[in-house]
Scaffold this active site. Sequence first.
Site, PDB file in Angstrom:
ATOM      1  N   ARG A   1      -5.495   8.874   1.476  1.00 37.32           N
ATOM      2  CA  ARG A   1      -4.203   9.558   1.509  1.00 37.32           C
ATOM      3  C   ARG A   1      -4.079  10.532   0.343  1.00 37.32           C
ATOM      4  NH1 ARG A   1      -1.378   5.072   0.187  1.00 37.32           N
ATOM      5  NH2 ARG A   1      -3.315   3.885   0.246  1.00 37.32           N
TER       6      ARG A   1
ATOM      7  N   ASN B   1      -3.609   4.021  -4.041  1.00 34.85           N
ATOM      8  CA  ASN B   1      -3.953   2.655  -4.444  1.00 34.85           C
ATOM      9  C   ASN B   1      -5.364   2.560  -5.028  1.00 34.85           C
ATOM     10  OD1 ASN B   1      -2.119   2.364  -1.728  1.00 34.85           O
ATOM     11  ND2 ASN B   1      -1.532   0.912  -3.323  1.00 34.85           N
TER      12      ASN B   1
ATOM     13  N   VAL C   1       0.875  -1.169   0.000  1.00 37.93           N
ATOM     14  CA  VAL C   1       0.000   0.000   0.000  1.00 37.93           C
ATOM     15  C   VAL C   1       0.911   1.217   0.000  1.00 37.93           C
ATOM     16  CG1 VAL C   1      -1.903   1.157   1.161  1.00 37.93           C
ATOM     17  CG2 VAL C   1      -1.594  -1.303   1.463  1.00 37.93           C
ATOM     18  N   CYS C   2       0.804   2.101  -0.999  1.00 37.32           N
ATOM     19  CA  CYS C   2       1.847   3.109  -1.182  1.00 37.32           C
ATOM     20  C   CYS C   2       1.286   4.447  -1.624  1.00 37.32           C
ATOM     21  CB  CYS C   2       2.848   2.649  -2.246  1.00 37.32           C
ATOM     22  SG  CYS C   2       3.437   0.960  -2.048  1.00 37.32           S
ATOM     23  N   THR C   3       2.161   5.465  -1.591  1.00 36.14           N
ATOM     24  CA  THR C   3       1.883   6.759  -2.201  1.00 36.14           C
ATOM     25  C   THR C   3       3.070   7.120  -3.088  1.00 36.14           C
ATOM     26  OG1 THR C   3       0.583   7.510  -0.288  1.00 36.14           O
ATOM     27  CG2 THR C   3       1.412   9.199  -1.797  1.00 36.14           C
TER      28      THR C   3
END
Length: 392
Positions: free
Chosen positions: A330, A317, A139-141
Amino acid sequence: MGHLVLLILAGLFAVTSTQFIPPYTEDCRTDMYPPNGPTFKEAVRWYTVDLDLPPIKRWTAIITDKKTDLVNMIQAIKDLANAFVPSGKLIELVDITLPLMADTLPYPFSDEIKGIAAVSGVPLGEVVLFNIFYEIFTVCTSVVAEDTKGNLIHGRNLDFGLFMGWDTKNKSWIISEKLKSLVVNIDFKRNNQTVFKSTNFAGYVGMLTGIKPYIFTLTMNERFSLDGGYIGILEWILGKRDGMWMSFLTRSVLENATSYEEAKNRLAQTKLLAPAYFILGGNRTGQGCIITRSRLLSIDILEIDLKLGRWYLLETNYDHWKEPLFLDDRRTPGMKCMNQTTQTNVSMKTMYDVLSTKPVLNKLTTYTTLMQVSEGKLESYIRECPNPCMPW
């Protein structure tokens, strides 16, 4: 049963509300760079992988140095598995069946994984499992932005370990914390010349974050979909192997693509085992895009377009044309901070500020990477999110 449902709904409502309430969210951070303060743990150490070596020997130096940390990480995964299946049968199944899977992986990944198992002493099946995890649990930005001089700057927070063991005492994710000691920067060389650089986890042979110096930068984010990585992995096990592991594709692109356009085409057109977002930055004005992928094809390519005022792209995501999951937004605080930064002021320094702002920074965040293609620069930092902080 009715009481249980009410408790679950109440919990979801609490989390949903909390992510928009200080101190779980905050004003956009400033003056966080050079990295300092309680959100900064340490800079990531550099290693070299010699691509001229046989694949089975390429990771020996890194794994020798990180052996204890890798063993501890694998043990934490086994402890979680045994908590779900106390008989130990799940890990026994991994140790019996996944070594067979190693032989089906494409060159050079199969031999590299075998070499890691040999040096670390971790059973081969468990090293295979460690590499599979990233197809389904990241799970990322990621952000790619163009400044007023046409330079492309690319940053990312790598968030990993969702629902993988919550430590109630320390209020942290067990696997996320274990992973921090495995983060490494790697200079991949051939003929003693840099081919590409990456931020990686020791023991993991795919790529999630990397730069082809002076040519392009690349990060990969998981895309949640019903037709997800689980299905692709199951198909692979059952013998249908016409798709490519997404992190193997990113590594292949970093190693072999010679231009932004070639990288974009390969990332958009190659059949995958799992859906994904590829965030790509080039070395010329306008060369920045988010490639939204299903397992079979490219669904959408969103590009930087200065004429439309789109000087940056931010991906978490969720598909950019849809609202993010109400439990996990986010995107909104990240875009708010990028807009406050402005194109005039965007830099590696200010991008680090954005990636340091809660909830873009959260309990899952293991590292932040900053890349500037025109300088061939990649730098990474291990992160902390002191309490109070969102769990994701």
